[in-house]
Design a protein around this motif. Structure first.
Motif, PDB file in Angstrom:
ATOM      1  N   ASP A  85      -0.234   2.174 -72.539  1.00  0.00           N
ATOM      2  CA  ASP A  85      -0.383   1.224 -71.425  1.00  0.00           C
ATOM      3  C   ASP A  85      -1.828   0.950 -71.055  1.00  0.00           C
ATOM      4  N   VAL A  86      -2.769   1.220 -71.955  1.00  0.00           N
ATOM      5  CA  VAL A  86      -4.183   0.933 -71.736  1.00  0.00           C
ATOM      6  C   VAL A  86      -4.648   0.022 -72.875  1.00  0.00           C
ATOM      7  N   TYR A  87      -5.366  -1.044 -72.511  1.00  0.00           N
ATOM      8  CA  TYR A  87      -5.886  -1.964 -73.513  1.00  0.00           C
ATOM      9  C   TYR A  87      -7.305  -1.571 -73.906  1.00  0.00           C
ATOM     10  N   PHE A  88      -7.547  -1.568 -75.220  1.00  0.00           N
ATOM     11  CA  PHE A  88      -8.875  -1.296 -75.766  1.00  0.00           C
ATOM     12  C   PHE A  88      -9.253  -2.440 -76.697  1.00  0.00           C
ATOM     13  N   LEU A  89     -10.425  -3.011 -76.488  1.00  0.00           N
ATOM     14  CA  LEU A  89     -10.948  -4.033 -77.376  1.00  0.00           C
ATOM     15  C   LEU A  89     -12.025  -3.377 -78.230  1.00  0.00           C
ATOM     16  N   ILE A  90     -11.799  -3.358 -79.534  1.00  0.00           N
ATOM     17  CA  ILE A  90     -12.766  -2.752 -80.452  1.00  0.00           C
ATOM     18  C   ILE A  90     -13.845  -3.803 -80.717  1.00  0.00           C
ATOM     19  N   SER A  91     -14.989  -3.652 -80.074  1.00  0.00           N
ATOM     20  CA  SER A  91     -16.051  -4.649 -80.213  1.00  0.00           C
ATOM     21  C   SER A  91     -17.398  -3.989 -79.962  1.00  0.00           C
ATOM     22  N   VAL A  92     -17.922  -4.168 -78.774  1.00  0.00           N
ATOM     23  CA  VAL A  92     -19.135  -3.493 -78.330  1.00  0.00           C
ATOM     24  C   VAL A  92     -18.815  -2.841 -76.999  1.00  0.00           C
ATOM     25  N   SER A  93     -19.559  -1.843 -76.656  1.00  0.00           N
ATOM     26  CA  SER A  93     -19.322  -1.138 -75.404  1.00  0.00           C
ATOM     27  C   SER A  93     -19.728  -2.042 -74.236  1.00  0.00           C
ATOM     28  N   LEU A  94     -18.755  -2.342 -73.386  1.00  0.00           N
ATOM     29  CA  LEU A  94     -18.974  -3.192 -72.219  1.00  0.00           C
ATOM     30  C   LEU A  94     -18.260  -2.590 -71.016  1.00  0.00           C
ATOM     31  N   PRO A  95     -18.615  -3.032 -69.818  1.00  0.00           N
ATOM     32  CA  PRO A  95     -17.862  -2.563 -68.638  1.00  0.00           C
ATOM     33  C   PRO A  95     -16.411  -3.033 -68.725  1.00  0.00           C
ATOM     34  N   LYS A  96     -15.515  -2.320 -68.055  1.00  0.00           N
ATOM     35  CA  LYS A  96     -14.106  -2.711 -68.092  1.00  0.00           C
ATOM     36  C   LYS A  96     -13.937  -4.085 -67.465  1.00  0.00           C
ATOM     37  N   VAL A  97     -12.895  -4.798 -67.936  1.00  0.00           N
ATOM     38  CA  VAL A  97     -12.613  -6.154 -67.479  1.00  0.00           C
ATOM     39  C   VAL A  97     -11.197  -6.191 -66.927  1.00  0.00           C
ATOM     40  N   GLU A  98     -11.016  -6.848 -65.792  1.00  0.00           N
ATOM     41  CA  GLU A  98      -9.688  -7.068 -65.219  1.00  0.00           C
ATOM     42  C   GLU A  98      -9.278  -8.486 -65.578  1.00  0.00           C
ATOM     43  N   LEU A  99      -8.142  -8.649 -66.274  1.00  0.00           N
ATOM     44  CA  LEU A  99      -7.676  -9.962 -66.702  1.00  0.00           C
ATOM     45  C   LEU A  99      -6.165 -10.001 -66.597  1.00  0.00           C
ATOM     46  N   GLU A 100      -5.652 -10.953 -65.837  1.00  0.00           N
ATOM     47  CA  GLU A 100      -4.203 -11.102 -65.657  1.00  0.00           C
ATOM     48  C   GLU A 100      -3.549  -9.776 -65.285  1.00  0.00           C
ATOM     49  N   GLU A 101      -4.140  -9.100 -64.321  1.00  0.00           N
ATOM     50  CA  GLU A 101      -3.644  -7.821 -63.796  1.00  0.00           C
ATOM     51  C   GLU A 101      -3.610  -6.715 -64.846  1.00  0.00           C
ATOM     52  N   LYS A 102      -4.424  -6.872 -65.888  1.00  0.00           N
ATOM     53  CA  LYS A 102      -4.550  -5.838 -66.915  1.00  0.00           C
ATOM     54  C   LYS A 102      -6.004  -5.420 -66.985  1.00  0.00           C
ATOM     55  N   THR A 103      -6.213  -4.137 -67.235  1.00  0.00           N
ATOM     56  CA  THR A 103      -7.569  -3.623 -67.413  1.00  0.00           C
ATOM     57  C   THR A 103      -7.823  -3.460 -68.904  1.00  0.00           C
TER      58      THR A 103
END
Length: 108
Positions: free
Chosen positions: A54-72
């Protein structure tokens, strides 16, 4: 004289730190812009959006967490221990990092 030289020296050091941070940011920006987020992967790779426990991880570059459509969403670099364990894995695979188990529930 000494106070003036000390102040100039401290300002120079601060400017060098800021220049280094700017360089790191520009390098990360270039990497992020080079990622093809449109490709469909059957395995976790650079640019993958992974839902694990239930946690989203974007494999890209290290960035601060983003809140999008009630998802972190946590953007992590491929060098991060979690990303290293995720890369190459398939939907449904499980991994363990720092004594926490993660199961890949979705992969985009």
């Amino acid at each position: 004289g000494d106070k003036h030289e000390t102040t100039l020296s401290m300002m120079h050091l601060e400017q060098e730190k800021l220049n280094q941070k700017l360089k790191e940011f520009l390098e990360a920006k270039a990497i992020f812009e080079s990622i093809d987020f449109e490709k469909n992967n059957t395995k976790v790779s650079l640019g993958s959006l992974v839902l694990a426990n239930d946690v989203y991880f974007l494999i890209s570059v290290s960035l601060p967490k983003v809140e999008l459509e009630e998802k972190t969403i946590f953007a992590i670099s491929p060098q991060a221990p979690l990303a290293q364990k995720l890369i190459g894995r398939d939907l449904g695979d499980s991994i363990e990092v720092n004594q926490l188990n993660y199961t890949i529930n979705d992969l985009e």
